[in-house]
Structures are given as C-alpha cells and as structure tokens.
Design a protein around this motif. Structure first.
Motif, PDB file in Angstrom:
ATOM      1  N   GLY A 185       6.424  15.108  54.441  1.00 44.62           N
ATOM      2  CA  GLY A 185       7.354  14.085  53.992  1.00 44.62           C
ATOM      3  C   GLY A 185       7.784  13.089  55.048  1.00 44.62           C
ATOM      4  O   GLY A 185       8.358  12.047  54.720  1.00 44.62           O
ATOM      5  N   GLY A 186       7.536  13.368  56.301  1.00 46.44           N
ATOM      6  CA  GLY A 186       7.979  12.472  57.359  1.00 46.44           C
ATOM      7  C   GLY A 186       7.906  13.147  58.716  1.00 46.44           C
ATOM      8  O   GLY A 186       7.125  14.073  58.919  1.00 46.44           O
ATOM      9  N   MET A 187       8.760  12.704  59.623  1.00 48.85           N
ATOM     10  CA  MET A 187       8.708  13.240  60.978  1.00 48.85           C
ATOM     11  C   MET A 187      10.069  13.161  61.646  1.00 48.85           C
ATOM     12  O   MET A 187      10.768  12.143  61.548  1.00 48.85           O
ATOM     13  CB  MET A 187       7.679  12.470  61.815  1.00 48.85           C
ATOM     14  N   GLU A 188      10.445  14.249  62.301  1.00 48.28           N
ATOM     15  CA  GLU A 188      11.627  14.252  63.141  1.00 48.28           C
ATOM     16  C   GLU A 188      11.217  13.842  64.554  1.00 48.28           C
ATOM     17  O   GLU A 188      10.219  14.323  65.086  1.00 48.28           O
ATOM     18  CB  GLU A 188      12.259  15.636  63.179  1.00 48.28           C
ATOM     19  N   VAL A 189      11.986  12.949  65.146  1.00 47.41           N
ATOM     20  CA  VAL A 189      11.777  12.530  66.524  1.00 47.41           C
ATOM     21  C   VAL A 189      12.976  13.018  67.325  1.00 47.41           C
ATOM     22  O   VAL A 189      14.111  12.588  67.102  1.00 47.41           O
ATOM     23  CB  VAL A 189      11.657  10.996  66.633  1.00 47.41           C
ATOM     24  N   VAL A 190      12.733  13.951  68.226  1.00 46.52           N
ATOM     25  CA  VAL A 190      13.798  14.517  69.052  1.00 46.52           C
ATOM     26  C   VAL A 190      13.702  13.903  70.445  1.00 46.52           C
ATOM     27  O   VAL A 190      12.644  13.941  71.078  1.00 46.52           O
ATOM     28  CB  VAL A 190      13.687  16.050  69.140  1.00 46.52           C
ATOM     29  N   LEU A 191      14.795  13.348  70.910  1.00 44.44           N
ATOM     30  CA  LEU A 191      14.854  12.719  72.228  1.00 44.44           C
ATOM     31  C   LEU A 191      15.903  13.412  73.076  1.00 44.44           C
ATOM     32  O   LEU A 191      17.032  13.639  72.621  1.00 44.44           O
ATOM     33  CB  LEU A 191      15.200  11.234  72.110  1.00 44.44           C
ATOM     34  N   GLU A 192      15.529  13.745  74.289  1.00 42.45           N
ATOM     35  CA  GLU A 192      16.478  14.312  75.245  1.00 42.45           C
ATOM     36  C   GLU A 192      16.388  13.509  76.530  1.00 42.45           C
ATOM     37  O   GLU A 192      15.287  13.228  77.019  1.00 42.45           O
ATOM     38  CB  GLU A 192      16.184  15.776  75.528  1.00 42.45           C
ATOM     39  N   ALA A 193      17.530  13.140  77.054  1.00 40.43           N
ATOM     40  CA  ALA A 193      17.586  12.341  78.278  1.00 40.43           C
ATOM     41  C   ALA A 193      18.313  13.103  79.369  1.00 40.43           C
ATOM     42  O   ALA A 193      19.356  13.716  79.128  1.00 40.43           O
ATOM     43  CB  ALA A 193      18.295  11.014  78.014  1.00 40.43           C
ATOM     44  N   ASP A 194      17.752  13.052  80.559  1.00 38.36           N
ATOM     45  CA  ASP A 194      18.428  13.522  81.757  1.00 38.36           C
ATOM     46  C   ASP A 194      19.176  12.316  82.303  1.00 38.36           C
ATOM     47  O   ASP A 194      18.596  11.447  82.957  1.00 38.36           O
ATOM     48  CB  ASP A 194      17.405  14.050  82.751  1.00 38.36           C
ATOM     49  N   GLN A 195      20.479  12.255  81.971  1.00 33.73           N
ATOM     50  CA  GLN A 195      21.259  11.075  82.322  1.00 33.73           C
ATOM     51  C   GLN A 195      21.769  11.162  83.759  1.00 33.73           C
ATOM     52  O   GLN A 195      22.173  12.221  84.238  1.00 33.73           O
ATOM     53  CB  GLN A 195      22.439  10.907  81.363  1.00 33.73           C
TER      54      GLN A 195
ATOM     55  N   THR B  33      16.539  21.817  63.649  1.00 27.98           N
ATOM     56  CA  THR B  33      15.405  21.054  63.129  1.00 27.98           C
ATOM     57  C   THR B  33      14.622  21.909  62.142  1.00 27.98           C
ATOM     58  O   THR B  33      14.893  23.087  61.962  1.00 27.98           O
ATOM     59  CB  THR B  33      14.461  20.611  64.261  1.00 27.98           C
ATOM     60  N   GLY B  34      13.622  21.296  61.523  1.00 32.92           N
ATOM     61  CA  GLY B  34      12.761  22.015  60.594  1.00 32.92           C
ATOM     62  C   GLY B  34      11.530  22.586  61.252  1.00 32.92           C
ATOM     63  O   GLY B  34      10.524  22.821  60.572  1.00 32.92           O
ATOM     64  N   GLN B  35      11.575  22.822  62.557  1.00 32.96           N
ATOM     65  CA  GLN B  35      10.408  23.306  63.290  1.00 32.96           C
ATOM     66  C   GLN B  35       9.850  24.585  62.679  1.00 32.96           C
ATOM     67  O   GLN B  35      10.578  25.512  62.350  1.00 32.96           O
ATOM     68  CB  GLN B  35      10.792  23.556  64.753  1.00 32.96           C
ATOM     69  N   ARG B  36       8.499  24.641  62.570  1.00 28.99           N
ATOM     70  CA  ARG B  36       7.831  25.798  61.985  1.00 28.99           C
ATOM     71  C   ARG B  36       7.008  26.594  62.997  1.00 28.99           C
ATOM     72  O   ARG B  36       6.921  27.810  62.908  1.00 28.99           O
ATOM     73  CB  ARG B  36       6.923  25.357  60.831  1.00 28.99           C
ATOM     74  N   LEU B  37       6.364  25.915  63.931  1.00 29.64           N
ATOM     75  CA  LEU B  37       5.549  26.615  64.911  1.00 29.64           C
ATOM     76  C   LEU B  37       6.439  27.314  65.945  1.00 29.64           C
ATOM     77  O   LEU B  37       7.600  26.916  66.125  1.00 29.64           O
ATOM     78  CB  LEU B  37       4.603  25.643  65.624  1.00 29.64           C
ATOM     79  N   PRO B  38       5.919  28.332  66.641  1.00 25.56           N
ATOM     80  CA  PRO B  38       6.732  29.046  67.635  1.00 25.56           C
ATOM     81  C   PRO B  38       6.876  28.297  68.952  1.00 25.56           C
ATOM     82  O   PRO B  38       7.441  28.825  69.903  1.00 25.56           O
ATOM     83  CB  PRO B  38       5.958  30.354  67.835  1.00 25.56           C
ATOM     84  N   PHE B  39       6.347  27.089  69.030  1.00 24.76           N
ATOM     85  CA  PHE B  39       6.455  26.272  70.235  1.00 24.76           C
ATOM     86  C   PHE B  39       6.550  24.816  69.811  1.00 24.76           C
ATOM     87  O   PHE B  39       6.332  24.466  68.650  1.00 24.76           O
ATOM     88  CB  PHE B  39       5.251  26.485  71.163  1.00 24.76           C
ATOM     89  N   TYR B  40       6.887  23.945  70.756  1.00 22.68           N
ATOM     90  CA  TYR B  40       6.973  22.521  70.468  1.00 22.68           C
ATOM     91  C   TYR B  40       6.363  21.742  71.625  1.00 22.68           C
ATOM     92  O   TYR B  40       6.298  22.222  72.765  1.00 22.68           O
ATOM     93  CB  TYR B  40       8.433  22.080  70.252  1.00 22.68           C
ATOM     94  N   GLN B  41       5.900  20.555  71.319  1.00 23.14           N
ATOM     95  CA  GLN B  41       5.323  19.695  72.350  1.00 23.14           C
ATOM     96  C   GLN B  41       6.417  18.835  72.967  1.00 23.14           C
ATOM     97  O   GLN B  41       7.288  18.318  72.273  1.00 23.14           O
ATOM     98  CB  GLN B  41       4.246  18.796  71.761  1.00 23.14           C
ATOM     99  N   GLU B  42       6.344  18.700  74.270  1.00 21.53           N
ATOM    100  CA  GLU B  42       7.305  17.885  75.005  1.00 21.53           C
ATOM    101  C   GLU B  42       6.533  16.822  75.786  1.00 21.53           C
ATOM    102  O   GLU B  42       5.679  17.152  76.618  1.00 21.53           O
ATOM    103  CB  GLU B  42       8.106  18.772  75.946  1.00 21.53           C
ATOM    104  N   ILE B  43       6.806  15.567  75.501  1.00 25.05           N
ATOM    105  CA  ILE B  43       6.178  14.450  76.207  1.00 25.05           C
ATOM    106  C   ILE B  43       7.230  13.848  77.120  1.00 25.05           C
ATOM    107  O   ILE B  43       8.262  13.359  76.656  1.00 25.05           O
ATOM    108  CB  ILE B  43       5.650  13.395  75.223  1.00 25.05           C
ATOM    109  N   GLU B  44       6.995  13.907  78.417  1.00 22.87           N
ATOM    110  CA  GLU B  44       7.960  13.405  79.389  1.00 22.87           C
ATOM    111  C   GLU B  44       7.630  11.965  79.767  1.00 22.87           C
ATOM    112  O   GLU B  44       6.481  11.629  80.042  1.00 22.87           O
ATOM    113  CB  GLU B  44       7.962  14.287  80.636  1.00 22.87           C
TER     114      GLU B  44
END
Length: 330
Positions: free
Chosen positions: A205-215, A171-182
C-alpha cells in the motif's frame, strides 16, 4: 558468483545443484525468476524438495559490542517429488515474489555494499543440504529512487548502507532486520546534523520513511538524536515535487528538540497519516560499512565519503559467500 557442491549428506556421487538467477535486478515486492539445474549422481535419487532461501548479512548489537551474522528471512519450495536418474540433467524453473521490505543493494547499478543471497537447499532421501548460494541484486522502487534522487539533488551525500538486526518501534516492520542508509548532511544542514540515517519500510500500500538525525549540540545544549517518520504512496510518484517534500522532512527533523517521537505527518494526495515512530530497538550508534557509490549526476553525491571503494565491496561479497561455504563444509 555461483558455487556448486556435492550433496554432502550423501557423500561423493550425490547429485549437484546449480541455481541460475535471471541477470536483471529485481525490485522489492517483485518477481525473482531463474532455474535450478540438477545433475544426477552415481545412482538414482528421489528429490523430495528444492527450496530457495533468502539470506542477508546482518549486524547485531550486544553487550560485548557488535557482530555480524547471516539471517535467513524467507523460504520458497520451488520443486520436488521426482526421481533424478543416474547422471540425468534436469532443470526446474521458478518464479517467486520477494518481500516488499527486502533491502535494496544498488542504486543506478552501483553497489551499496549490502549483501543478499539466494541459497538452494536440496532434500534427498530425508537428508538436507544447502548446495548453492548466489548473489541477489535488488534495485529501488520508484518511490525509493525518487527520495534518494531528491536527497542527492539537495546536496546530501551517501556514506554507507548496512542491515541492522532488530525492529523499529511503532512501525509496520515485518522482517527481523532493517536497512539503514547513512547520509552526509547537505551544506545547508551541516550546522544542525552530524549525519542522517534513512530507513525504507515498504508494503503493497505504500512506504514508511524513517529518518533519524544525529543533531549537533550548541553552547548551552548537548547533541542528541531526533527521529521522525513519514508515509508515502507508490502511486503518482512522477507527479510529486520530491525535492520540496524531502526538504520539508529535513526541516521538520531539524526542528526536533528531543529524540524518540514525531508528529503525525503525510505528504502528497492520498498519503496515509504517520504515527509515533517510537524508538529503534537494537539500533546501533556508530557508522557502518563504508562504500563509494557513483549514483549519477542526479543521485546521491559521487565519490568516497568514507570506507571502501567498489572493488573492495566486490571482495566483501565474495568473502561472505566463501565464508558460508566453509561453514557448511565444516
């Protein structure tokens, strides 16, 4: 919550700083305004620099388990180069632009349990001291709110939100951490997912939406994680059918049979093409801090899904600031 402290490096009689932020919430990439109120000490002092530092409470995984700490992720010099006379009162207005990736702390005015602060640092006569720390509230961008509203409308529930130290590969992440909304899965996906983890990575320019699922696993197959990423635009948010778009994301996520990569996908006119999301470096596997968020009828599901009630979130914010003060004084 505001804390005033004497400039410790100069001892009793030094100047004091009180930073007051404008009361309205700001948005990622928006402008934070306020004033730093200074009161002179028992002598004249040269104020070399007044610096604002953005800080966050972040969780980190390591071999011994999981720990929390404070990460500074941006700094702004907002004043300095003047003499503050004995007992003089002086105010320095400021206006700074926040990072686009700054985490959101509230939805519809309700806290998500994420803790951000603005720390004021004075530089006087070669000595530096962090003299003030204030809570920072960040509301979602229109496109972030649209995605969250769509999730709520589809029946997904809010479980918790936290900040994870590390980077999301690809991803284009810039900060040293990311937010995770469960999120708690909507009923129509309850047989496929144990939980969903959502991350927003915005830029101009926009936004990346990253989704992770515990299947969930089946009789003949074990459960696993599935990860996918989508790119959306800040433009034309009101014209998009977000429930249909988000439901399409979830359907694609449900079709994954292995974790790690997604196929290039985009939604809406002018949206960029997605790329392989790679894996989450430093991503934790367990649930984070729980909280109840009353997001409104159209937002994420109301009620306690797991963890704290709103009063406990307020207490936690206070503990964060008080802990910082005690650490500085020690």
């Amino acid at each position: 919550m505001v804390f005033k402290r004497l400039l410790g490096a100069l001892g009793v009689g030094g100047p004091t700083a009180d930073t007051v932020l404008e009361p309205a919430s700001v948005r990622p990439g928006g402008t934070l305004t306020g004033q730093v109120h200074l009161v002179g000490g028992k002598a004249d002092f040269e104020i070399e620099h007044i610096t604002l530092e953005l800080v966050a409470r972040v969780e980190a995984e390591h071999e011994g388990g999981e720990s929390e700490g404070v990460v500074a992720f941006d700094r702004f010099t907002v004043g300095g180069g003047f003499r503050l006379a004995e007992g003089e009162q002086h105010s320095v207005p400021f206006s700074v632009v926040l990072p686009w990736e700054i985490p959101i702390t509230e939805l519809h005015g309700q806290s998500l349990g994420v803790v951000l602060g603005v720390r004021t640092e004075l530089s006087v006569a070669g000595a530096k001291d962090k003299g003030d720390l204030d809570q920072l509230s960040v509301a979602p961008l229109p496109v972030q709110e649209a995605v969250l509203e769509a999730l709520g409308g589809l029946g997904f529930g809010f479980r918790s939100a936290d900040l994870e130290y590390g980077r999301i590969g690809g991803t284009g992440q810039r900060l040293p951490f990311y937010q995770e909304i469960e999120l708690v899965p909507a009923p129509q996906y309850a047989q496929r997912f144990n939980e969903i983890e959502l991350t927003f990575l915005a830029d101009p320019g926009g936004m990346e939406v990253v989704l992770e699922a515990d299947q969930r696993g089946g009789l003949l197959s074990p459960g696993h994680d599935a990860l996918t990423r989508f790119t959306v635009s800040h433009d034309g948010v009101e014209q998009q059918d977000w429930p249909a778009i988000v439901d399409g994301w979830m359907r694609q996520l449900a079709e994954h049979r292995s974790s790690g990569y997604d196929s290039p996908t985009a939604f809406g006119p002018g949206f960029g093409h997605g790329h392989d999301a790679g894996h989450h470096e430093g991503r934790r596997s367990g649930p984070g801090v729980g909280t109840a968020v009353a997001a409104g009828a159209a937002g994420l599901a109301v009620g306690v899904v797991g963890g704290m009630v709103a009063a406990e979130v307020v207490d936690e914010v206070g503990d964060f600031f008080e802990g910082e003060e005690e650490e500085e004084e020690g």
